[in-house]
Design an enzyme around this catalytic site. Structure first.
Site, PDB file in Angstrom:
ATOM      1  N   HIS A  22      -7.841  -5.381  -0.333  1.00 32.12           N
ATOM      2  CA  HIS A  22      -6.543  -4.718  -0.184  1.00 32.12           C
ATOM      3  C   HIS A  22      -5.767  -5.241   1.023  1.00 32.12           C
ATOM      4  CE1 HIS A  22      -3.585  -1.584  -0.529  1.00 32.12           C
ATOM      5  NE2 HIS A  22      -3.899  -1.062   0.628  1.00 32.12           N
ATOM      6  N   ASP A  36      -8.466  -6.685  -4.731  1.00 33.01           N
ATOM      7  CA  ASP A  36      -8.088  -5.364  -4.219  1.00 33.01           C
ATOM      8  C   ASP A  36      -8.607  -4.299  -5.186  1.00 33.01           C
ATOM      9  OD1 ASP A  36      -6.871  -3.045  -3.350  1.00 33.01           O
ATOM     10  OD2 ASP A  36      -4.854  -3.888  -3.231  1.00 33.01           O
ATOM     11  N   SER A  47       0.838  -1.190   0.000  1.00 38.73           N
ATOM     12  CA  SER A  47       0.000   0.000   0.000  1.00 38.73           C
ATOM     13  C   SER A  47       0.883   1.254   0.000  1.00 38.73           C
ATOM     14  CB  SER A  47      -0.934  -0.047   1.211  1.00 38.73           C
ATOM     15  OG  SER A  47      -1.988   0.851   1.055  1.00 38.73           O
TER      16      SER A  47
END
Lengths: 400, 211
Positions: free
Chosen positions: A359, A326, A160
């Site tokens: 995610h 995601d 991320s």
């Protein structure tokens, strides 16, 4: 864990980590033009730096993460966010690697951020803290490595926002990165992602206790605003399938609707819990600054509009990983990075892991993900001349 | 060098033989990376791979190979010209959407291309159509028409025709039987289009050829 401390550094040993002062003589020049320094950087290490200083892995944490990768969190007491990956014989093998993770600039877990006191005024920075970027975070990490006497990292890894830092490292300091693993990330924050961040920021700003960012001086804290920001953010970290599997339409401790606005549904109760626990460990202004840093990230724009320019001539070995469910950092974003790397004939691996966990999958137990991560690290270690873990035979060896 | 090529699947051995030591190789549809791993170990090849399946990519990366998840149709265009000495496409050309574009890209990216595919001109295939009037299902083409991933069949003669039209030089051609072993004598030469179950070709760009 044993740590080799470079001599001559002023290390403040925290029970669970270190902190170091940087930039007193030479402030850090930020992208916004401001200089900042001296600053404090909180970090944690695992394993031992080898004599050649060639086995260091920098772990970059995500938006609301911190440097407690494999330690209990000092506030919540929960295990570190990659606790299961770190240790002797594990993927991030503390017998072979020296792991470093530092709290990002602008954070609230020990590294200088808006919650800290501005030495020039004697008051908390608040909104007078300069707006920071992913590039600024990486610049501070590079200063930390300078102080630790590490010229080249064996690997930079992060998911991320940690993946954004990983990509920034490769673009800004290519010669200092032997291998890189950007996970569930993108080379730019999308309009949709900026939009979600703006919802979070507006929730904080709408809380009267935010006091235009000056809540610390006034003895208040925007609990409700920050909690709503977290709730909105948390939805983006999960997939529809994961939410449905976990909660469905199940009711929370009741058999019928309340015909009111209590948390009738389990998913509501879960989100409220996520919000209320988050405010105990995170600073509202830090949330504003760090989300802003992600919004500003656009590696292509920073390199003449072509992402490939960011990686031209790169000596780094890349392993790009995405997750099929995601939707915050979808596979198409990772593919764009891979295509840019291919365009400059970089050494790149890429896999989309099939997962319905959204995610957050990069923080969860995903065997294929871990197999890829460990395998890539092991292969890179061999190329770097570092010891390999004992492995099965390679494909093609002894196949009938 | 049969001994040096031991342990490698029989159809990959012949491909491995075509690759010069110390070269740069892109293996398109590399599976778990068996060929790349072998080339790296025995011929000091700097290898990269493209593979469609997550399991294949994951296995290859876990063995230290550089492989991306993708396919020939969508990913080749992103590679720069002349980046490789060899681009390999084994048993996949017939499953691509645009075989002509794929072949052109292979010889743009690589100085050489190594291509193998099932020969639709094989006598069993012809007899299936001629005598039974049905789409052929054979050992090498084991799918029914409604579920086959093979959407662009060609014969060896078709392929040679395409190469000519693209100014591609055929440096070597090998006819293979159903086991991937080389067909010798007249069956592997003049009558290859009738007797070969697979064709294997070493190709190069016209401007790169010695002649």
């Amino acid at each position: 864990m044993t740590v080799s401390e470079p001599p001559g550094l002023r290390h403040l040993r925290d029970p669970r980590g270190y902190s170091i002062e940087l930039g007193r003589d030479r402030p850090v020049r930020l992208d916004c033009g401001a200089d900042i320094g001296p600053i404090t950087v909180a970090y944690q290490t695992y394993g031992t730096l080898n004599a050649e200083r060639s086995n260091a892995i920098l772990i970059c944490h995500a938006l609301t993460g911190d440097h407690y990768v494999a330690d209990p969190h000092p506030i919540t007491g929960k295990p570190g966010w990659w606790n299961d990956l770190v240790g002797p014989g594990r993927l991030l093998d503390t017998d072979r690697y020296f792991l470093i993770c530092s709290n990002v600039l602008g954070g609230c877990m020990g590294t200088t951020g808006p919650r800290d006191v501005n030495p020039a005024t004697g008051k908390p920075w608040g909104l007078s803290f300069p707006v920071i970027t992913i590039g600024d975070m990486v610049r501070v990490q590079a200063r930390l490595l300078d102080a630790l006497g590490i010229d080249q990292l064996f690997c930079v890894v992060g998911g991320s926002m940690g993946g954004m830092q990983t990509l920034e490292w490769c673009a800004s300091f290519p010669e200092r990165v032997f291998a890189a693993i950007p996970i569930a990330t993108a080379a730019r924050h999308s309009a949709q992602n900026i939009a979600f961040h703006e919802v979070g920021r507006q929730a904080i700003a709408a809380d009267p206790d935010w006091c235009d960012g000056d809540y610390l001086s006034q003895g208040k804290f925007p609990n409700r605003g920050l909690a709503v920001a977290r709730m909105a953010g948390h939805i983006t970290y999960l997939s529809e399938a994961a939410l449905h599997r976990k909660f469905g339409r199940n009711l929370q401790e009741r058999d019928n609707f309340s015909y009111g606005f209590d948390a009738d549904f389990q998913v509501e109760s879960y989100l409220r819990h996520q919000g209320s626990t988050f405010v105990e460990r995170f600073d509202a202004n830090s949330y504003l600054y760090i989300t802003r840093a992600m919004d500003y990230f656009d590696l292509a724009a920073a390199n003449g509009g072509a992402l490939a320019n960011a990686f031209r001539g790169t000596p780094t070995r890349f392993c790009v990983i995405s997750f099929s469910s995601d939707w915050l950092f979808p596979t198409s974003e990772s593919r764009a990075v891979v295509q840019a790397l291919n365009a400059v004939a970089a050494n790149v691996s890429f896999v989309e892991i099939q997962s319905d966990k959204g995610h957050d999958a990069f923080l969860l137990d995903e065997p294929e993900f871990h197999a890829t991560l460990g395998g890539f690290l092991d292969g890179a270690a061999e190329h770097r001349g570092l010891p390999r873990a004992v492995k099965d035979r390679a494909p093609g060896d002894g196949a009938p | 060098m049969p001994q040096a090529n031991g342990n490698l699947r029989v159809d990959l051995r012949l491909i491995a033989d075509m690759v010069a030591s110390g070269s740069r190789v892109l293996d398109v549809g590399c599976g778990d990376g068996a060929l790349l791993a072998w080339l790296g170990r025995h011929k000091n090849v700097d290898g990269r791979g493209i593979e469609l399946s997550m399991a294949g990519v994951s296995a290859a990366v876990a063995h230290g190979l550089s492989v991306i998840q993708g396919d020939a149709d969508t990913d080749l265009e992103h590679y720069p010209s002349g980046a490789f000495d060899y681009v390999i496409l084994s048993q996949t050309l017939q499953a691509t959407y645009e075989p002509k574009t794929v072949l052109s890209n292979m010889l743009r990216i690589g100085r050489h291309a190594i291509v193998s595919f099932p020969n639709f001109g094989h006598w069993k295939v012809r007899s299936h159509l001629l005598l039974r009037g049905r789409m052929p299902v054979t050992d090498t083409l084991a799918y029914a028409w409604y579920e086959t991933p093979n959407i662009h069949f060609c014969t060896i003669r078709d392929f040679l025709h395409l190469c000519r039209s693209l100014n591609i030089v055929v440096e070597r051609r090998i006819a293979l039987d159903r086991n991937g072993d080389m067909l010798r004598g007249w069956a592997g030469r003049a009558l290859a289009n009738l007797f070969a179950e697979q064709g294997l070709f070493l190709l190069s760009r016209k401007d790169e050829s010695a002649g």
